[in-house]
Design an enzyme around this catalytic site. Sequence first.
Site, PDB file in Angstrom:
ATOM      1  N   TYR A  25       0.842  -1.195   0.000  1.00 46.12           N
ATOM      2  CA  TYR A  25       0.000   0.000   0.000  1.00 46.12           C
ATOM      3  C   TYR A  25       0.883   1.254   0.000  1.00 46.12           C
ATOM      4  O   TYR A  25       0.777   2.117   0.849  1.00 46.12           O
ATOM      5  CB  TYR A  25      -0.920  -0.032   1.235  1.00 46.12           C
ATOM      6  CG  TYR A  25      -2.149   0.838   1.114  1.00 46.12           C
ATOM      7  CD1 TYR A  25      -3.170   0.510   0.240  1.00 46.12           C
ATOM      8  CD2 TYR A  25      -2.289   1.990   1.892  1.00 46.12           C
ATOM      9  CE1 TYR A  25      -4.304   1.295   0.133  1.00 46.12           C
ATOM     10  CE2 TYR A  25      -3.423   2.788   1.789  1.00 46.12           C
ATOM     11  CZ  TYR A  25      -4.421   2.429   0.907  1.00 46.12           C
ATOM     12  OH  TYR A  25      -5.543   3.220   0.798  1.00 46.12           O
ATOM     13  N   GLY A  26       1.808   1.333  -0.998  1.00 45.32           N
ATOM     14  CA  GLY A  26       2.726   2.469  -1.080  1.00 45.32           C
ATOM     15  C   GLY A  26       2.269   3.478  -2.112  1.00 45.32           C
ATOM     16  O   GLY A  26       1.074   3.749  -2.252  1.00 45.32           O
ATOM     17  N   HIS A 107       5.070  -2.410 -13.409  1.00 49.64           N
ATOM     18  CA  HIS A 107       6.347  -2.225 -14.108  1.00 49.64           C
ATOM     19  C   HIS A 107       6.820  -3.627 -14.503  1.00 49.64           C
ATOM     20  O   HIS A 107       6.652  -4.576 -13.727  1.00 49.64           O
ATOM     21  CB  HIS A 107       7.337  -1.533 -13.167  1.00 49.64           C
ATOM     22  CG  HIS A 107       8.703  -1.290 -13.736  1.00 49.64           C
ATOM     23  ND1 HIS A 107       8.919  -0.924 -15.044  1.00 49.64           N
ATOM     24  CD2 HIS A 107       9.934  -1.353 -13.154  1.00 49.64           C
ATOM     25  CE1 HIS A 107      10.226  -0.786 -15.248  1.00 49.64           C
ATOM     26  NE2 HIS A 107      10.855  -1.038 -14.117  1.00 49.64           N
ATOM     27  N   SER A 252      11.718  33.552 -26.182  1.00 48.70           N
ATOM     28  CA  SER A 252      12.148  34.674 -27.024  1.00 48.70           C
ATOM     29  C   SER A 252      12.921  34.135 -28.233  1.00 48.70           C
ATOM     30  O   SER A 252      13.446  33.019 -28.199  1.00 48.70           O
ATOM     31  CB  SER A 252      13.059  35.606 -26.224  1.00 48.70           C
ATOM     32  OG  SER A 252      14.302  34.963 -25.991  1.00 48.70           O
TER      33      SER A 252
HETATM   34  P1  NDP Z   1       6.725   1.830  -2.807  1.00 43.97           P
HETATM   35  O1  NDP Z   1       8.172   1.980  -2.475  1.00 43.97           O
HETATM   36  O2  NDP Z   1       5.849   3.000  -2.584  1.00 43.97           O
HETATM   37  O3  NDP Z   1       6.144   0.548  -2.067  1.00 43.97           O
HETATM   38  C1  NDP Z   1       6.009   0.524  -0.785  1.00 43.97           C
HETATM   39  C2  NDP Z   1       5.134  -0.672  -0.446  1.00 43.97           C
HETATM   40  O4  NDP Z   1       5.875  -1.885  -0.598  1.00 43.97           O
HETATM   41  C3  NDP Z   1       4.705  -0.564   0.959  1.00 43.97           C
HETATM   42  O5  NDP Z   1       3.417  -1.083   1.076  1.00 43.97           O
HETATM   43  C4  NDP Z   1       5.722  -1.452   1.648  1.00 43.97           C
HETATM   44  O6  NDP Z   1       5.214  -1.985   2.812  1.00 43.97           O
HETATM   45  C5  NDP Z   1       5.901  -2.567   0.639  1.00 43.97           C
HETATM   46  N1  NDP Z   1       7.161  -3.269   0.841  1.00 43.97           N
HETATM   47  C6  NDP Z   1       8.413  -2.747   0.730  1.00 43.97           C
HETATM   48  N2  NDP Z   1       9.332  -3.705   0.955  1.00 43.97           N
HETATM   49  C7  NDP Z   1       8.640  -4.846   1.218  1.00 43.97           C
HETATM   50  C8  NDP Z   1       9.030  -6.176   1.517  1.00 43.97           C
HETATM   51  N3  NDP Z   1      10.316  -6.528   1.575  1.00 43.97           N
HETATM   52  N4  NDP Z   1       8.043  -7.085   1.734  1.00 43.97           N
HETATM   53  C9  NDP Z   1       6.739  -6.737   1.676  1.00 43.97           C
HETATM   54  N5  NDP Z   1       6.309  -5.500   1.377  1.00 43.97           N
HETATM   55  C10 NDP Z   1       7.252  -4.562   1.136  1.00 43.97           C
HETATM   56  O7  NDP Z   1       6.579   1.222  -4.271  1.00 43.97           O
HETATM   57  P2  NDP Z   1       6.034   1.937  -5.554  1.00 43.97           P
HETATM   58  O8  NDP Z   1       4.578   2.149  -5.410  1.00 43.97           O
HETATM   59  O9  NDP Z   1       6.928   3.073  -5.913  1.00 43.97           O
HETATM   60  O10 NDP Z   1       6.318   0.784  -6.616  1.00 43.97           O
HETATM   61  C11 NDP Z   1       5.449  -0.328  -6.741  1.00 43.97           C
HETATM   62  C12 NDP Z   1       5.496  -0.776  -8.194  1.00 43.97           C
HETATM   63  O11 NDP Z   1       4.957   0.268  -9.014  1.00 43.97           O
HETATM   64  C13 NDP Z   1       6.903  -1.044  -8.715  1.00 43.97           C
HETATM   65  O12 NDP Z   1       6.845  -2.106  -9.618  1.00 43.97           O
HETATM   66  C14 NDP Z   1       7.249   0.247  -9.448  1.00 43.97           C
HETATM   67  O13 NDP Z   1       8.229   0.078 -10.459  1.00 43.97           O
HETATM   68  C15 NDP Z   1       5.889   0.590 -10.042  1.00 43.97           C
HETATM   69  N6  NDP Z   1       5.694   1.993 -10.400  1.00 43.97           N
HETATM   70  C16 NDP Z   1       5.914   2.946  -9.459  1.00 43.97           C
HETATM   71  C17 NDP Z   1       5.670   4.279  -9.767  1.00 43.97           C
HETATM   72  C18 NDP Z   1       5.743   5.332  -8.678  1.00 43.97           C
HETATM   73  O14 NDP Z   1       4.993   6.260  -8.777  1.00 43.97           O
HETATM   74  N7  NDP Z   1       6.558   5.218  -7.647  1.00 43.97           N
HETATM   75  C19 NDP Z   1       5.252   4.697 -11.112  1.00 43.97           C
HETATM   76  C20 NDP Z   1       4.918   3.595 -11.984  1.00 43.97           C
HETATM   77  C21 NDP Z   1       5.179   2.282 -11.633  1.00 43.97           C
HETATM   78  P3  NDP Z   1       6.080  -2.077   4.152  1.00 43.97           P
HETATM   79  O15 NDP Z   1       6.922  -0.862   4.252  1.00 43.97           O
HETATM   80  O16 NDP Z   1       5.050  -2.194   5.143  1.00 43.97           O
HETATM   81  O17 NDP Z   1       6.927  -3.295   3.964  1.00 43.97           O
END
Ligand code: NDP
Length: 330
Positions: A25-26, A107, A252
């Site tokens: 949920y990032g 991705h 310009s």
């Molecule tokens: P984030 O860094 O925001 O993801 C964080 C999430 O991943 C949190 O829920 C975190 O939970 C969880 N997480 C991190 N490490 C672990 C682990 N070892 N085990 C389980 N859960 C984990 O990721 P993004 O949203 O940036 O990226 C997600 C996907 O989207 C990737 O494939 C990225 O390439 C793609 N993408 C991202 C974009 C962006 O805007 N950033 C744009 C387009 C595509 P917790 O901390 O609780 O572990």
Amino acid sequence: MARFYTDADADLEQIREEPIAIIGYGNQGRAQALNLRDSGLQVLVGNLQDAYWQQAVEDGFQPMSPAEAARQGRIICLLVPDEVQQQLYERDIAPALQPCDALDFAHGYSIRYGLIRPPAEVDVILVAPRMIGTGVRELFLKGSGAPCAVAVEQDATGRAWQRALAFAKAIGATRTAALETTFAEETELDHFTEQAVMPVVFSLLVESFDLLVARGYQPEMVALELWASGEPSETWGQIASMGLFRQLDLHSRTSQYGTLTRSTSGLREQLRAIAEKGLAEIRSGAFAREWEAERSAGYAVFNKLKRQALCHPLNEVEQTIREALRRARE
Ligand code: NDP
């Protein structure tokens, strides 16, 4: 010619009865989960119990472990950082997969480099917004959407494209356009921007800052001119809406002449060599192997480079400018 899909090409009914498990949920996870729910679909959130979990609770979800969400979901979205996807997949997702499930990515990295090899009986789809998560959500709320790339790596059910397009519609992407691609093309182009284009931009800005300050120009004035005023981001916005060269008319004639005469073929040749090297590292998998080694070693080089970057004098100059601009607004 590339194929574009819009709302008319996608049908939400294709996935209306299929619970969607958002794993992570990032940045993307939160934005996509909220958009999918607002589109009337069934959304489950799988995350570890920490700040992201708490955010999901505040947003009205009842989060569960990634393994449990994968068990209950029929479309399972891996929205955790790319370099941890393989481990998470092997531990929590693979054991929960059922025939005819769909595995969705934002991705193509894990599939392109063979880090995840899903079983033949599941669909493997890509819905990759070309936008950071907050943008995906904000555009959706405005009635628009972030454009995205869509691909199908594996069509086990014969419905993989319908599922991918319905998903793209539900997050708002087909309100503008979803562009058909492959996992390999999406990954390689995304990495090209990050590893060949942005390093040139970053290096040029830092070198220019250092040079101009060394030659006696005021640091604040240099940073303001190069990026801190926001003018360059305005120009990039116009490049997107008007076109790379057509937006020149907004500047310009002196500016246009300077830019066009100094964009020499000699300069372009030098840059092409850098671009060729970047592309070769991406296509051969050399960068992916390097990044995997870096993850295994605890991100030592990455953390050191970030610390060094944040110690560069330009950070302090930016802070001064931001404070001055904030005071001026008050
Ligand atoms: P984030 O860094 O925001 O993801 C964080 C999430 O991943 C949190 O829920 C975190 O939970 C969880 N997480 C991190 N490490 C672990 C682990 N070892 N085990 C389980 N859960 C984990 O990721 P993004 O949203 O940036 O990226 C997600 C996907 O989207 C990737 O494939 C990225 O390439 C793609 N993408 C991202 C974009 C962006 O805007 N950033 C744009 C387009 C595509 P917790 O901390 O609780 O572990």
